[in-house]
Design a protein around this motif. Structure first.
Motif, PDB file in Angstrom:
ATOM      1  N   ALA A 169       0.834  -1.204   0.000  1.00 45.81           N
ATOM      2  CA  ALA A 169       0.000   0.000   0.000  1.00 45.81           C
ATOM      3  C   ALA A 169       0.869   1.254   0.000  1.00 45.81           C
ATOM      4  N   GLU A 170       1.939   1.258   0.784  1.00 46.53           N
ATOM      5  CA  GLU A 170       2.849   2.406   0.820  1.00 46.53           C
ATOM      6  C   GLU A 170       3.506   2.634  -0.539  1.00 46.53           C
ATOM      7  N   VAL A 171       3.931   1.554  -1.184  1.00 48.63           N
ATOM      8  CA  VAL A 171       4.533   1.662  -2.513  1.00 48.63           C
ATOM      9  C   VAL A 171       3.513   2.214  -3.512  1.00 48.63           C
ATOM     10  N   PHE A 172       2.283   1.698  -3.448  1.00 43.65           N
ATOM     11  CA  PHE A 172       1.228   2.166  -4.351  1.00 43.65           C
ATOM     12  C   PHE A 172       0.965   3.656  -4.155  1.00 43.65           C
ATOM     13  N   LEU A 173       0.835   4.105  -2.909  1.00 46.41           N
ATOM     14  CA  LEU A 173       0.538   5.515  -2.645  1.00 46.41           C
ATOM     15  C   LEU A 173       1.646   6.430  -3.159  1.00 46.41           C
ATOM     16  N   LYS A 174       2.896   5.999  -3.043  1.00 47.16           N
ATOM     17  CA  LYS A 174       4.012   6.805  -3.563  1.00 47.16           C
ATOM     18  C   LYS A 174       4.004   6.853  -5.087  1.00 47.16           C
ATOM     19  N   ALA A 175       3.450   5.810  -5.713  1.00 48.54           N
ATOM     20  CA  ALA A 175       3.407   5.742  -7.177  1.00 48.54           C
ATOM     21  C   ALA A 175       2.207   6.478  -7.763  1.00 48.54           C
ATOM     22  N   CYS A 176       1.300   6.947  -6.933  1.00 47.20           N
ATOM     23  CA  CYS A 176       0.061   7.602  -7.401  1.00 47.20           C
ATOM     24  C   CYS A 176       0.356   8.969  -8.004  1.00 47.20           C
ATOM     25  N   GLN A 177       0.852   8.967  -9.211  1.00 50.09           N
ATOM     26  CA  GLN A 177       1.088  10.204  -9.947  1.00 50.09           C
ATOM     27  C   GLN A 177       0.551  10.003 -11.352  1.00 50.09           C
ATOM     28  N   GLU A 178      -0.301  10.914 -11.762  1.00 50.09           N
ATOM     29  CA  GLU A 178      -0.966  10.854 -13.062  1.00 50.09           C
ATOM     30  C   GLU A 178      -1.996   9.733 -13.109  1.00 50.09           C
ATOM     31  N   TYR A 179      -2.436   9.242 -11.962  1.00 51.83           N
ATOM     32  CA  TYR A 179      -3.510   8.252 -11.892  1.00 51.83           C
ATOM     33  C   TYR A 179      -4.829   8.998 -11.812  1.00 51.83           C
ATOM     34  N   TYR A 180      -5.896   8.348 -12.216  1.00 49.96           N
ATOM     35  CA  TYR A 180      -7.223   8.969 -12.181  1.00 49.96           C
ATOM     36  C   TYR A 180      -7.912   8.695 -10.851  1.00 49.96           C
ATOM     37  N   LEU A 181      -8.437   9.730 -10.249  1.00 48.35           N
ATOM     38  CA  LEU A 181      -9.255   9.581  -9.047  1.00 48.35           C
ATOM     39  C   LEU A 181     -10.690   9.747  -9.532  1.00 48.35           C
ATOM     40  N   PHE A 182     -11.430   8.643  -9.624  1.00 45.20           N
ATOM     41  CA  PHE A 182     -12.747   8.730 -10.253  1.00 45.20           C
ATOM     42  C   PHE A 182     -13.911   8.816  -9.283  1.00 45.20           C
ATOM     43  N   CYS A 183     -13.678   8.591  -7.985  1.00 43.38           N
ATOM     44  CA  CYS A 183     -14.785   8.762  -7.042  1.00 43.38           C
ATOM     45  C   CYS A 183     -14.281   8.867  -5.611  1.00 43.38           C
ATOM     46  N   MET A 184     -15.071   9.538  -4.804  1.00 43.92           N
ATOM     47  CA  MET A 184     -14.916   9.561  -3.353  1.00 43.92           C
ATOM     48  C   MET A 184     -16.316   9.389  -2.795  1.00 43.92           C
ATOM     49  N   GLU A 185     -16.590   8.207  -2.245  1.00 44.39           N
ATOM     50  CA  GLU A 185     -17.940   7.893  -1.782  1.00 44.39           C
ATOM     51  C   GLU A 185     -17.947   7.627  -0.285  1.00 44.39           C
ATOM     52  N   ARG A 186     -18.925   8.218   0.374  1.00 46.24           N
ATOM     53  CA  ARG A 186     -19.056   8.040   1.820  1.00 46.24           C
ATOM     54  C   ARG A 186     -19.460   6.605   2.141  1.00 46.24           C
ATOM     55  N   VAL A 187     -18.743   6.005   3.065  1.00 45.75           N
ATOM     56  CA  VAL A 187     -19.058   4.670   3.553  1.00 45.75           C
ATOM     57  C   VAL A 187     -19.845   4.788   4.851  1.00 45.75           C
ATOM     58  N   LYS A 188     -19.329   5.628   5.773  1.00 50.58           N
ATOM     59  CA  LYS A 188     -20.032   5.838   7.035  1.00 50.58           C
ATOM     60  C   LYS A 188     -19.476   7.067   7.738  1.00 50.58           C
ATOM     61  N   GLU A 189     -20.239   7.515   8.738  1.00 47.72           N
ATOM     62  CA  GLU A 189     -19.799   8.582   9.637  1.00 47.72           C
ATOM     63  C   GLU A 189     -20.163   8.145  11.045  1.00 47.72           C
ATOM     64  N   GLU A 190     -19.166   8.158  11.912  1.00 49.47           N
ATOM     65  CA  GLU A 190     -19.376   7.690  13.270  1.00 49.47           C
ATOM     66  C   GLU A 190     -18.573   8.549  14.239  1.00 49.47           C
ATOM     67  N   ASP A 191     -19.240   9.172  15.191  1.00 48.79           N
ATOM     68  CA  ASP A 191     -18.585   9.990  16.216  1.00 48.79           C
ATOM     69  C   ASP A 191     -17.672  11.054  15.611  1.00 48.79           C
ATOM     70  N   GLY A 192     -18.111  11.713  14.548  1.00 44.73           N
ATOM     71  CA  GLY A 192     -17.333  12.767  13.925  1.00 44.73           C
ATOM     72  C   GLY A 192     -16.196  12.290  13.045  1.00 44.73           C
ATOM     73  N   VAL A 193     -16.098  10.982  12.805  1.00 38.54           N
ATOM     74  CA  VAL A 193     -15.063  10.428  11.928  1.00 38.54           C
ATOM     75  C   VAL A 193     -15.742   9.917  10.657  1.00 38.54           C
ATOM     76  N   PHE A 194     -15.291  10.421   9.523  1.00 36.11           N
ATOM     77  CA  PHE A 194     -15.826  10.021   8.229  1.00 36.11           C
ATOM     78  C   PHE A 194     -14.976   8.892   7.664  1.00 36.11           C
TER      79      PHE A 194
END
Length: 165
Positions: A96-121
Motif C-alpha cells: 500500500a505504501e509503494v502504491f501511494l508513492k506511485a500515485c502520480q498521473e492516476y485517475y481519481l474517479f470517485c470519493m464515496e461516503r461509507v459511514k460517519e461515526e462519532d465525527g469520523v468520516f
C-alpha cells in the motif's frame, strides 16, 4: 484570493480528476489534484455551473489509509458464460505504501461516503491506473482506498473554465 470548501465532498465531481500526489503527513492525508470539477451547489462556486478548479490541495485532517484493495474483475463471453475471474486483493501495508508513492498521473474517479461515526468520516476512494499504451487492451487496474478522517478541506486558487458537455 483562494477558495476553501470544507466537508463538501459530495459537491465535487471526480470524473476527470487526476492525482498528482498522495502523502501521509503528521496532520493527516494530503492529495494534490488536477481537473477537479466544482458542482454548482458547492458553497465556493460563484459561477453557479460546473467549473474546473485550478490545481487543488485536499487535506483530510487526522486522515489515514485503513486499507488498499486492488479490485478484481470478471469477463463474460457473448452468452454470459464466465471466461475469466479475478478476485479483489487487499494490499499489504508495504504494498500500500509503494502504491501511494506511485500515485502520480492516476485517475481519481470517485470519493464515496461509507459511514460517519462519532465525527469520523470513512470514505472509499476509487483510483484507476491508466493504460501504458494507447491501444493496450488489457484491463486497467483499479484500486479502492478506504480512508478515515475528521475534516475534508479542498483549497484552490482559481477557476479554469466551465465544464463543456
Amino acid at each position: 484570493m483562494s477558495f476553501r470548501s470544507v466537508n463538501e465532498i459530495e459537491k465535487f465531481s471526480f470524473e476527470d480528476c487526476v492525482v498528482r500526489t498522495i502523502s501521509q503527513e503528521e496532520t493527516g492525508l494530503r492529495l494534490e489534484l488536477e481537473a477537479l470539477i466544482v458542482r454548482p451547489d458547492n458553497s465556493q462556486n460563484t459561477n453557479y455551473t460546473e467549473s474546473y478548479a485550478g490545481p487543488t490541495t485536499v487535506h483530510l485532517q487526522n486522515g489515514r489509509v485503513l486499507r488498499v484493495v486492488k479490485e478484481g474483475y470478471r469477463y463474460l463471453d457473448a452468452d454470459d458464460n464466465p471466461v475469466e475471474e479475478v478476485a479483489d486483493q487487499e494490499l499489504s501495508r508495504q504494498e500500500a505504501e509503494v502504491f501511494l508513492k506511485a500515485c502520480q498521473e492516476y485517475y481519481l474517479f470517485c470519493m464515496e461516503r461509507v459511514k460517519e461515526e462519532d465525527g469520523v468520516f470513512t470514505y472509499a476512494v476509487g483510483i484507476e491506473v491508466p493504460a501504458q499504451e494507447v491501444y493496450d487492451t488489457t484491463p486497467t487496474d483499479t484500486y479502492r482506498l478506504e480512508v478515515c478522517f475528521t475534516r475534508a478541506e479542498f483549497v484552490w486558487q482559481l477557476y479554469l473554465n466551465r465544464v463543456q458537455r
